[in-house]
Design a protein around this motif. Structure first.
Motif, short mmCIF file in Angstrom:
data_model
loop_
_atom_site.label_atom_id
_atom_site.label_comp_id
_atom_site.label_asym_id
_atom_site.label_seq_id
_atom_site.Cartn_x
_atom_site.Cartn_y
_atom_site.Cartn_z
N ALA A 167 1.10 -1.29 0.02
CA ALA A 167 0.06 -0.03 -0.07
C ALA A 167 0.83 1.26 -0.02
O ALA A 167 2.03 1.11 0.31
CB ALA A 167 -0.86 -0.09 1.27
N TRP A 168 0.23 2.26 -0.70
CA TRP A 168 1.20 3.67 -0.59
C TRP A 168 1.39 4.21 0.72
O TRP A 168 0.27 4.47 1.64
CB TRP A 168 0.43 4.54 -1.55
CG TRP A 168 0.69 4.13 -3.15
CD1 TRP A 168 0.20 2.94 -3.59
CD2 TRP A 168 1.45 4.70 -4.12
NE1 TRP A 168 0.56 2.54 -4.74
CE2 TRP A 168 1.31 3.87 -5.05
CE3 TRP A 168 1.99 5.85 -3.92
CZ2 TRP A 168 1.74 4.23 -6.46
CZ3 TRP A 168 2.57 6.15 -5.39
CH2 TRP A 168 2.46 5.29 -6.29
N GLN A 169 2.50 4.89 0.93
CA GLN A 169 2.70 5.65 2.20
C GLN A 169 3.10 7.25 1.69
O GLN A 169 3.26 7.52 0.73
CB GLN A 169 4.01 5.36 2.88
CG GLN A 169 3.81 3.66 3.19
CD GLN A 169 5.17 3.20 3.56
OE1 GLN A 169 6.29 3.67 3.60
NE2 GLN A 169 4.99 1.93 3.97
N PRO A 170 2.67 8.14 2.84
CA PRO A 170 2.85 9.64 2.49
C PRO A 170 4.28 9.76 1.91
O PRO A 170 4.47 10.70 0.92
CB PRO A 170 2.42 10.27 3.85
CG PRO A 170 1.60 9.38 4.39
CD PRO A 170 2.00 8.17 4.01
N SER A 171 5.24 9.10 2.42
CA SER A 171 6.50 9.42 1.98
C SER A 171 6.76 8.95 0.40
O SER A 171 7.78 9.19 -0.19
CB SER A 171 7.67 8.46 2.84
OG SER A 171 7.43 7.26 2.82
N ASP A 172 5.85 8.14 0.01
CA ASP A 172 6.09 7.80 -1.71
C ASP A 172 5.89 9.24 -2.72
O ASP A 172 6.15 8.89 -3.74
CB ASP A 172 5.21 6.80 -1.98
CG ASP A 172 5.09 5.42 -1.10
OD1 ASP A 172 6.51 5.29 -0.77
OD2 ASP A 172 4.28 4.77 -0.96
N ARG A 173 5.08 10.05 -1.95
CA ARG A 173 4.71 11.17 -2.86
C ARG A 173 5.94 11.77 -3.52
O ARG A 173 5.87 12.04 -4.72
CB ARG A 173 3.67 12.03 -2.17
CG ARG A 173 2.43 11.40 -1.87
CD ARG A 173 1.63 12.17 -0.85
NE ARG A 173 1.02 13.53 -1.21
CZ ARG A 173 -0.02 13.53 -1.71
NH1 ARG A 173 -1.11 12.65 -1.67
NH2 ARG A 173 -0.61 14.75 -2.09
N GLU A 174 7.01 12.07 -2.77
CA GLU A 174 7.96 12.83 -3.39
C GLU A 174 8.73 12.17 -4.43
O GLU A 174 8.82 12.33 -5.64
CB GLU A 174 8.92 13.48 -2.33
CG GLU A 174 10.23 14.22 -2.99
CD GLU A 174 9.80 15.60 -3.26
OE1 GLU A 174 10.44 16.05 -4.23
OE2 GLU A 174 8.90 15.96 -2.84
N SER A 229 12.21 -1.57 -2.76
CA SER A 229 13.33 -2.55 -2.71
C SER A 229 13.32 -2.90 -1.33
O SER A 229 13.18 -2.43 -0.13
CB SER A 229 14.53 -1.80 -3.04
OG SER A 229 15.70 -2.69 -2.60
N VAL A 230 13.59 -4.50 -1.08
CA VAL A 230 13.47 -5.01 0.03
C VAL A 230 14.64 -4.68 0.82
O VAL A 230 14.76 -4.62 1.84
CB VAL A 230 13.15 -6.76 -0.21
CG1 VAL A 230 13.55 -7.31 1.19
CG2 VAL A 230 11.67 -7.05 -0.41
N SER A 231 15.82 -4.78 -0.06
CA SER A 231 17.31 -4.57 0.52
C SER A 231 17.42 -3.11 1.15
O SER A 231 18.07 -2.81 2.17
CB SER A 231 18.15 -5.05 -0.23
OG SER A 231 18.15 -4.22 -1.41
N THR A 232 16.75 -2.22 0.34
CA THR A 232 17.04 -0.81 0.71
C THR A 232 15.93 0.01 1.40
O THR A 232 16.18 1.13 2.01
CB THR A 232 17.48 0.00 -0.55
OG1 THR A 232 16.57 0.16 -1.59
CG2 THR A 232 19.02 -0.52 -1.14
N GLY A 233 14.90 -0.58 1.02
CA GLY A 233 13.62 0.23 1.39
C GLY A 233 13.06 1.28 0.34
O GLY A 233 12.33 2.16 0.72
N ALA A 234 13.88 1.57 -0.68
CA ALA A 234 13.68 2.68 -1.66
C ALA A 234 12.30 2.51 -2.20
O ALA A 234 12.13 1.40 -2.72
CB ALA A 234 14.94 2.68 -2.65
N PHE A 235 11.67 3.44 -2.57
CA PHE A 235 10.61 3.48 -3.41
C PHE A 235 11.18 3.28 -4.95
O PHE A 235 11.78 4.47 -5.34
CB PHE A 235 9.80 4.65 -3.26
CG PHE A 235 8.64 4.96 -4.15
CD1 PHE A 235 7.31 4.27 -3.83
CD2 PHE A 235 8.76 5.53 -5.37
CE1 PHE A 235 6.09 4.45 -4.78
CE2 PHE A 235 7.39 6.04 -6.36
CZ PHE A 235 6.47 5.13 -6.02
N LEU A 236 10.43 2.57 -5.72
CA LEU A 236 10.78 2.48 -7.21
C LEU A 236 9.91 2.67 -8.02
O LEU A 236 10.21 2.79 -9.39
CB LEU A 236 11.27 0.65 -7.27
CG LEU A 236 12.42 0.00 -6.39
CD1 LEU A 236 12.68 -1.35 -6.61
CD2 LEU A 236 13.79 1.15 -6.64
N GLY A 237 8.73 2.86 -7.90
CA GLY A 237 7.62 3.23 -8.52
C GLY A 237 6.39 2.35 -8.38
O GLY A 237 6.09 2.11 -7.04
#
Length: 192
Positions: A18-25, A72-80
């Motif tokens: 699910a989407w989180q507020p931190s994904d917006r940027e 990304s599971v390893s970094t937690g980065a939002f990829l799209g």
């Protein structure tokens, strides 16, 4: 079919969630990238990107699945995003469930779109019980077409269509349609 709480899918490298507020940027950054949006009508400004994120988030909250945020599971980065969506515009193949993706440029070339879309397709055929999943894009979007082919989807040029949400004469109006029917290759993948 509705799922509560919203479904999450995991692969060895990816989390579809699910989407989180931190994904917006980071979502706004990828939607403003002219290379990412080259096969879309136009890049999105921050307001339009946030509105799209809100619609996607609301769909997942309502039905428990949709265009999941891809992490990304390893970094937690939002990829799209990657996932499934009802396609209801007027065309010969609608209504249908589409598998789709949009990834930030640094995420390209790592197999993430195929990996995540495979999990989404598995969920669609398994948990949702779909008989068919479609995908479509403009003819020149060779990267997305390659993902569709890696998923085992097939293309019949007789089914190519003019996207009804783009005006006559628009250079991106003509789309190619790919289909994948449920079968032995479409066993569920990921956990949900």
């Amino acid at each position: 079919m509705r799922f509560s709480p919203p479904v999450e899918l995991r692969t060895s490298r990816l989390l579809l969630r699910a989407w989180q507020p931190s994904d917006r940027e980071p979502f706004a950054e990828l939607n403003a990238d002219r290379e990412v949006t080259a096969h879309l009508p136009a890049p999105l400004d921050r307001s339009a990107s946030d509105a799209l994120a809100d619609r996607i988030r609301a769909t997942i909250e309502d039905q428990g699945w949709g265009w999941w945020a891809l992490e990304s599971v390893s970094t937690g980065a939002f990829l799209g995003f990657t996932g499934l969506s009802w396609t209801t515009f007027d065309a010969s193949f609608t209504p249908a469930v589409e598998v789709g993706w949009r990834l930030a440029r640094p995420a390209w070339g790592h197999g993430y779109a195929t990996e995540a879309a495979t999990a989404a397709v598995g969920f669609g055929f398994g948990a949702l019980g779909l008989r068919e999943i479609v995908s479509f894009t403009v003819a020149g979007n060779l990267r997305s077409r390659a993902v569709m082919e890696r998923l085992g989807m097939t293309h019949d040029p007789r089914e190519d269509f003019d996207h009804p949400r783009l005006p006559v004469g628009h250079p991106l109006r003509r789309h190619v349609l790919y289909r994948l029917a449920r079968g032995p290759r479409s066993r569920p993948t990921g956990r949900y």
